[in-house]
Design an enzyme around this catalytic site. Structure first.
Site, PDB file in Angstrom:
ATOM      1  N   LYS A  10      19.577   2.565 -11.155  1.00  0.00           N
ATOM      2  CA  LYS A  10      19.427   4.071 -12.329  1.00  0.00           C
ATOM      3  C   LYS A  10      18.918   4.760 -10.255  1.00  0.00           C
ATOM      4  CE  LYS A  10      14.372   3.930 -11.572  1.00  0.00           C
ATOM      5  NZ  LYS A  10      14.166   4.689  -9.730  1.00  0.00           N
TER       6      LYS A  10
ATOM      7  N   PHE B 296      12.268  -7.049   1.212  1.00  0.00           N
ATOM      8  CA  PHE B 296      11.106  -7.869   1.782  1.00  0.00           C
ATOM      9  C   PHE B 296      10.713  -8.591   1.002  1.00  0.00           C
ATOM     10  CE2 PHE B 296      11.401  -2.771   3.713  1.00  0.00           C
ATOM     11  CZ  PHE B 296      12.172  -3.777   5.269  1.00  0.00           C
TER      12      PHE B 296
ATOM     13  N   GLY C 273       0.886  -1.395   0.027  1.00  0.00           N
ATOM     14  CA  GLY C 273      -0.235  -0.152  -0.080  1.00  0.00           C
ATOM     15  C   GLY C 273       0.765   1.524  -0.022  1.00  0.00           C
TER      16      GLY C 273
ATOM     17  N   GLY D   9       2.160   1.594  -5.628  1.00  0.00           N
ATOM     18  CA  GLY D   9       1.294   0.823  -5.556  1.00  0.00           C
ATOM     19  C   GLY D   9      -0.256   0.850  -5.704  1.00  0.00           C
TER      20      GLY D   9
END
Length: 440
Positions: free
Chosen positions: A299, A191, A115, A119
């Site tokens: 990048k 994660f 979230g 996203g």
């Protein structure tokens, strides 16, 4: 210039290109060959075929027109440019009619894992495609879930933007993933493995995963195309990577944006292209997953270097030289790993590099700017509420460079600064004292 700028946002066709050579004789009797590119003959509409017939005549008029801004010559050139633009628009409309897809119509549910700002922006982008499309966000924060479900606002990110009402949020993996047609993965790279392992029992083995995460896993040097199937225990899990120059806030504001989806499955890439494309979002396709992923990861490290230069007030000359060198280093490593050079000069390469290195909305650039201004890394990271992937990726990039025997002085300097083994000032001095070599 208008035509060139607009070409960036015209529909991309994945079909092979056809080249048409037109010989034009100028008043000076020198023969000029003009080459036009377009779709293969089978894909040409009747209008396009008719336009092809008079291309040589118009090109001849443009070439033979007198130079200078005034008189009939200027009017003739303007007429040619106007007609070229009109043809471009007609071709665009014709292409869209021929390539209509039922992907949006047949898609009933999309799930977004994570979230964060991007996203959330992507959830809003997809939800806007049709009102009866169910978009479910899988989150860990109960407060954000309640905020999205009751107020249609992500109270943590992009708080000033109301989300479409067909977006819901949940902390239940089984509820979020049940019946999903597509899955957007927006969990930070470091994660991702543990997160995916925790939900793997709820994932359909045929569910396409669209990765929004950019970076390399620090200890394993894995990209998301490796992490996702391995964490889910399914080497055949359909995978697509979405990348390109895009800030979440500008997507939410519906500003013109262009991105690329890459997959080894051409049909799957085309399906995701149709799912995401809209009047404000242009999606190109690619089969170069390696190039898109490596450019997207590296990048971020280069953006930290650019921020350091800005924070130290080293000037525009230094900034340009550093970014150019960094682009070369990214190209050296990516091509060694199998990436296509054209990918690195496209949206996911040069496009994303320019955005991330030069614009203040970039989290990685801001980390570098604060490092260059004298702040400590721990203080910077503790003050941020979002992840700057370049910090954790820097060390992995250097390990990858050593694996492929590629010298990367700029990105190595960033890794040493992050590890507190080198000050920004000392790093600049050492880089400037490197041997004067031939440019490659």
């Amino acid at each position: 210039m208008a035509a060139a700028a607009a070409a960036t946002f015209l529909p991309h066709t994945p079909t092979p290109r056809r080249r048409l050579a037109v010989a034009v004789h100028s008043p000076t009797r020198r023969r000029l060959s003009l080459v036009f590119s377009g779709p293969p003959d089978g894909a040409l509409s009747v209008a396009a075929a008719e336009e092809k017939a008079d291309a040589g005549e118009e090109a001849a008029a443009a070439v033979s027109a007198p130079r200078g801004g005034g008189g009939g010559g200027g009017k003739e050139r303007r007429r040619v440019v106007r007609k070229a633009w009109e043809k471009l628009v007609r071709w665009s409309r014709s292409w869209r009619r021929r390539n209509r897809s039922d992907v949006v119509e047949t898609t009933r549910k999309v799930v977004v894992l994570g979230g964060g700002s991007f996203g959330t922006a992507m959830a809003a982008q997809v939800a806007a495609k049709k009102a009866d499309l169910e978009v479910s966000m899988l989150l860990r924060d109960d407060l954000v879930c309640r905020s999205i479900n009751h107020s249609h606002i992500n109270c943590k990110y992009l708080r000033d933007h109301r989300l479409p009402e067909n977006i819901t949020a949940t902390t239940s993996a089984s509820d979020a993933l049940a019946g999903a047609d597509f899955c957007f993965h927006a969990v930070p790279v470091q994660f991702s493995s543990s997160f995916l392992e925790g939900i793997s029992t709820h994932v359909d083995p045929k569910l396409p995963f669209i990765s929004l995460s950019k970076g390399l896993e620090l200890n394993t040097l894995r990209t998301m195309s490796q992490i996702i199937p391995q964490a889910l225990g399914n080497p055949r899990q359909p995978f697509i990577v979405l990348s390109g120059p895009s800030f979440a806030i500008e997507l939410m504001n519906k500003l013109p944006t262009a991105m690329v989806v890459a997959s080894k499955d051409k049909k799957l890439a085309a399906a995701v292209q149709q799912l995401l494309a809209s009047p404000n979002l242009r999606i190109s396709t690619s089969n170069d997953v390696t190039g898109v992923e490596i450019a997207g990861a590296l990048k971020n490290v280069l953006a930290i270097a650019a921020g350091i230069v800005e924070g130290m007030h080293l000037g525009n000359n230094c900034m340009a030289a550093l970014v150019a060198q960094g682009c070369s280093e990214i190209r050296w490593l990516a091509t060694k790993m199998g990436a296509k050079p054209t990918t690195l000069s496209g949206l996911s390469g040069s496009g994303d590099i320019m955005l991330t290195c030069f614009v203040n909305l970039s989290r990685n650039r801001n980390v570098g700017l604060r490092l260059g201004s004298g702040e400590k890394l721990d203080e910077i990271m503790n003050s941020m509420n979002q992840v700057a992937e370049g910090v954790s990726t820097a060390g992995a990039v250097i390990a990858l460079a050593q694996k492929y025997h590629v010298k990367m002085p700029v990105l190595t300097a960033v890794a040493r600064i992050i590890d507190n083994e080198l000050t920004p000032k000392k790093a600049v001095m050492e880089l400037m004292n490197l041997p004067q070599v031939e440019e490659v």
